[in-house]
Scaffold this active site. Structure first.
Site, mmCIF file in Angstrom:
data_model
loop_
_atom_site.group_PDB
_atom_site.id
_atom_site.type_symbol
_atom_site.label_atom_id
_atom_site.label_comp_id
_atom_site.label_asym_id
_atom_site.label_seq_id
_atom_site.Cartn_x
_atom_site.Cartn_y
_atom_site.Cartn_z
ATOM 1 N N ASN A 85 136.982 13.481 7.569
ATOM 2 C CA ASN A 85 137.384 12.643 9.301
ATOM 3 C C ASN A 85 136.481 11.809 9.262
ATOM 4 O O ASN A 85 136.976 10.906 10.627
ATOM 5 C CB ASN A 85 134.369 13.037 8.999
ATOM 6 C CG ASN A 85 134.103 11.853 10.365
ATOM 7 O OD1 ASN A 85 134.488 12.841 10.715
ATOM 8 N ND2 ASN A 85 133.620 11.162 9.781
ATOM 9 N N SER A 137 141.065 16.385 17.105
ATOM 10 C CA SER A 137 140.733 15.798 18.325
ATOM 11 C C SER A 137 141.256 16.622 19.883
ATOM 12 O O SER A 137 141.962 17.506 19.415
ATOM 13 C CB SER A 137 140.887 14.433 18.206
ATOM 14 O OG SER A 137 140.791 14.076 20.196
ATOM 15 N N TYR A 152 147.222 8.036 18.186
ATOM 16 C CA TYR A 152 145.786 9.027 17.711
ATOM 17 C C TYR A 152 146.618 10.444 17.897
ATOM 18 O O TYR A 152 146.122 11.585 16.920
ATOM 19 C CB TYR A 152 144.674 8.683 18.854
ATOM 20 C CG TYR A 152 143.961 8.974 18.129
ATOM 21 C CD1 TYR A 152 142.588 8.709 17.492
ATOM 22 C CD2 TYR A 152 143.033 10.390 18.917
ATOM 23 C CE1 TYR A 152 141.245 9.604 17.096
ATOM 24 C CE2 TYR A 152 141.810 10.556 19.119
ATOM 25 C CZ TYR A 152 141.112 9.996 18.154
ATOM 26 O OH TYR A 152 140.374 10.445 17.757
ATOM 27 N N ALA A 154 148.967 11.734 17.776
ATOM 28 C CA ALA A 154 149.707 12.299 17.440
ATOM 29 C C ALA A 154 149.518 12.672 15.607
ATOM 30 O O ALA A 154 149.579 13.953 15.094
ATOM 31 C CB ALA A 154 150.620 11.479 16.579
ATOM 32 N N SER A 155 148.516 11.415 15.013
ATOM 33 C CA SER A 155 147.320 12.057 14.062
ATOM 34 C C SER A 155 146.829 13.152 13.763
ATOM 35 O O SER A 155 146.975 13.765 13.366
ATOM 36 C CB SER A 155 146.809 10.613 13.410
ATOM 37 O OG SER A 155 146.165 10.717 14.069
ATOM 38 N N LYS A 156 146.209 13.307 15.250
ATOM 39 C CA LYS A 156 145.336 14.177 15.877
ATOM 40 C C LYS A 156 145.661 16.314 15.892
ATOM 41 O O LYS A 156 145.360 16.844 14.870
ATOM 42 C CB LYS A 156 144.507 14.179 16.721
ATOM 43 C CG LYS A 156 143.302 13.134 16.262
ATOM 44 C CD LYS A 156 143.211 13.613 15.037
ATOM 45 C CE LYS A 156 141.625 12.549 15.208
ATOM 46 N NZ LYS A 156 140.838 12.170 13.654
HETATM 47 N N1 LIG Z 1 133.654 10.094 18.617
HETATM 48 C C1 LIG Z 1 134.622 11.252 19.604
HETATM 49 O O1 LIG Z 1 133.932 11.546 21.031
HETATM 50 C C2 LIG Z 1 135.298 11.694 18.792
HETATM 51 C C3 LIG Z 1 136.387 12.562 19.467
HETATM 52 C C4 LIG Z 1 137.334 13.206 18.694
HETATM 53 C C5 LIG Z 1 137.812 13.282 17.573
HETATM 54 N N2 LIG Z 1 136.724 12.660 16.732
HETATM 55 C C6 LIG Z 1 137.377 12.326 15.645
HETATM 56 O O2 LIG Z 1 136.022 12.598 14.353
HETATM 57 C C7 LIG Z 1 135.996 11.527 13.390
HETATM 58 C C8 LIG Z 1 134.374 10.891 13.470
HETATM 59 O O3 LIG Z 1 134.880 10.005 14.705
HETATM 60 P P1 LIG Z 1 133.343 8.745 15.116
HETATM 61 O O4 LIG Z 1 133.173 9.064 16.164
HETATM 62 O O5 LIG Z 1 132.293 9.724 14.013
HETATM 63 O O6 LIG Z 1 133.622 7.698 14.147
HETATM 64 P P2 LIG Z 1 132.537 6.590 14.177
HETATM 65 O O7 LIG Z 1 131.452 6.407 14.399
HETATM 66 O O8 LIG Z 1 133.737 5.254 14.347
HETATM 67 O O9 LIG Z 1 133.551 6.015 12.413
HETATM 68 C C9 LIG Z 1 134.391 6.146 12.191
HETATM 69 C C10 LIG Z 1 134.123 6.581 10.116
HETATM 70 O O10 LIG Z 1 135.278 6.405 9.166
HETATM 71 C C11 LIG Z 1 135.800 5.427 8.523
HETATM 72 N N3 LIG Z 1 135.946 4.089 8.460
HETATM 73 C C12 LIG Z 1 137.207 3.875 9.305
HETATM 74 N N4 LIG Z 1 138.812 3.569 9.289
HETATM 75 C C13 LIG Z 1 138.257 3.561 7.842
HETATM 76 C C14 LIG Z 1 139.165 3.397 6.716
HETATM 77 N N5 LIG Z 1 140.051 2.590 6.308
HETATM 78 N N6 LIG Z 1 138.979 3.832 4.971
HETATM 79 C C15 LIG Z 1 137.561 3.833 4.683
HETATM 80 N N7 LIG Z 1 136.618 4.151 6.055
HETATM 81 C C16 LIG Z 1 136.797 4.496 7.199
HETATM 82 C C17 LIG Z 1 134.251 4.320 9.081
HETATM 83 O O11 LIG Z 1 133.734 3.151 8.706
HETATM 84 P P3 LIG Z 1 133.723 2.200 7.643
HETATM 85 O O12 LIG Z 1 131.955 2.390 8.511
HETATM 86 O O13 LIG Z 1 133.358 1.359 7.570
HETATM 87 O O14 LIG Z 1 133.810 1.834 9.198
HETATM 88 C C18 LIG Z 1 132.864 5.238 9.353
HETATM 89 O O15 LIG Z 1 132.695 5.584 8.645
HETATM 90 C C19 LIG Z 1 137.548 10.712 13.612
HETATM 91 O O16 LIG Z 1 138.436 11.083 12.766
HETATM 92 C C20 LIG Z 1 137.616 10.911 14.569
HETATM 93 O O17 LIG Z 1 139.320 10.445 15.504
HETATM 94 C C21 LIG Z 1 136.361 11.937 17.140
#
Ligand SMILES: NC(=O)c1ccc[n+]([C@@H]2O[C@H](COP(=O)([O-])OP(=O)(O)OC[C@H]3O[C@@H](n4cnc5c(N)ncnc54)[C@H](OP(=O)(O)O)[C@@H]3O)[C@@H](O)[C@H]2O)c1
Length: 247
Positions: A85, A137, A152, A154-156
């Site tokens: 995640n 995503s 982003y 590309a990674s997804k």
């Molecule tokens: N929110 C959206 O609208 C959305 C939509 C589509 C997909 N997603 C995907 O869903 C996933 C979760 O997103 P979210 O919205 O919950 O994000 P978020 O609230 O920003 O949380 C991101 C999480 O990833 C961790 N992280 C980031 N960089 C890291 C690193 N270098 N090493 C270890 N941990 C790291 C963060 O840890 P720290 O707290 O320690 O920084 C945090 O726990 C992601 O893959 C995102 O791309 C999100």
């Protein structure tokens, strides 16, 4: 859905979607290991998730990742569930404005990071016929006018095909690998796009169901994929996005 006796590892479990996932897996009986970069945030999260521990790990660092998996096995003796995640969203720029370091950073976290965790976890998941869920995503499914964070996307998109490759490769071990593509979800990641009422209304209206999502709505879909209710489902890619990707 009963996950009693299962050990689950959720990367990026300190907040947002990962935190909600850790919570729901724990509520359904799993013991949960969550990871994150920020030690304080991780500790606060474990206080709110019963039967959980936090292990600080930068997903960009192979030794950190190895340490998470080996500590999990040392402490609990097995691994049943991996939720890939953790992720970052870069500043939105056009391709010709991105420098190589920015590009590499996003791929390092969002793609190579998932490779690192999966590589370490597979030998243990082979023993338990475990389950992996990759968090991709909508940005991996389609292009957005004016909203293309290229690295982003590309990674997804890569995570979607890797889901299918891993599902096929490890089907002989009965490891199931599935993928979720969220639309815009209300987390720290999307805060920059939801600052004003106008921004919020715009984002809500982008989704046919008329609103952005909540982290718990993604967590419930993850819960389904890792449970026995999805025992015949592998290689699946599920949009959980208020209908956004069908437009
Ligand atoms: N929110 C959206 O609208 C959305 C939509 C589509 C997909 N997603 C995907 O869903 C996933 C979760 O997103 P979210 O919205 O919950 O994000 P978020 O609230 O920003 O949380 C991101 C999480 O990833 C961790 N992280 C980031 N960089 C890291 C690193 N270098 N090493 C270890 N941990 C790291 C963060 O840890 P720290 O707290 O320690 O920084 C945090 O726990 C992601 O893959 C995102 O791309 C999100």
């Amino acid at each position: 859905m009963n996950l009693s006796g299962k050990i689950a590892l959720v990367t990026g479990g300190s907040r947002g979607i990962g935190f909600s996932t850790g919570k729901i897996l724990s509520e359904n009986g799993a013991t949960v290991v969550i990871t994150g970069k920020d030690a304080k945030r991780l500790e606060k999260a474990t206080e709110k998730i019963p039967n959980s521990i936090g292990i600080v790990a930068d997903i960009r660092n192979t030794n950190d990742v190895k340490n998470v998996v080996s500590k999990t096995i040392e402490k609990f003796g097995r691994l049943d569930i991996l939720v890939n995640n953790a992720g970052i969203f870069p500043k939105i720029k056009k391709l010709h404005e991105i420098d190589e370091d920015e590009w590499n950073e996003v791929l390092d976290v969002n793609l190579t990071g998932q490779f690192r965790f999966t590589k370490e976890a597979i030998p243990h998941l082979q023993k338990t016929s475990g389950s992996i869920v990759n968090i991709s995503s909508d940005a991996g499914l389609k292009a957005y006018q004016g909203f293309n964070a290229d690295a982003y996307s590309a990674s997804k998109a890569a995570l979607i095909i890797l889901t299918k490759c891993w599902a096929l490769e490890y089907s002989k071990n009965k490891i199931r690998v599935n993928c979720i593509c969220p639309g815009v979800v209300d987390t720290d990641m999307t805060k920059p796009f939801l600052r004003t009422q106008t921004d919020k209304e715009f984002m809500d209206n982008e989704h046919p169901l008329g609103r952005i999502g909540q982290p718990g709505e993604i967590a419930k879909a993850i819960m389904y994929f890792v449970s026995d209710d999805a025992s015949w489902t592998t290689g699946a890619v599920l949009a959980v996005d208020g209908g956004e990707s069908i437009k």
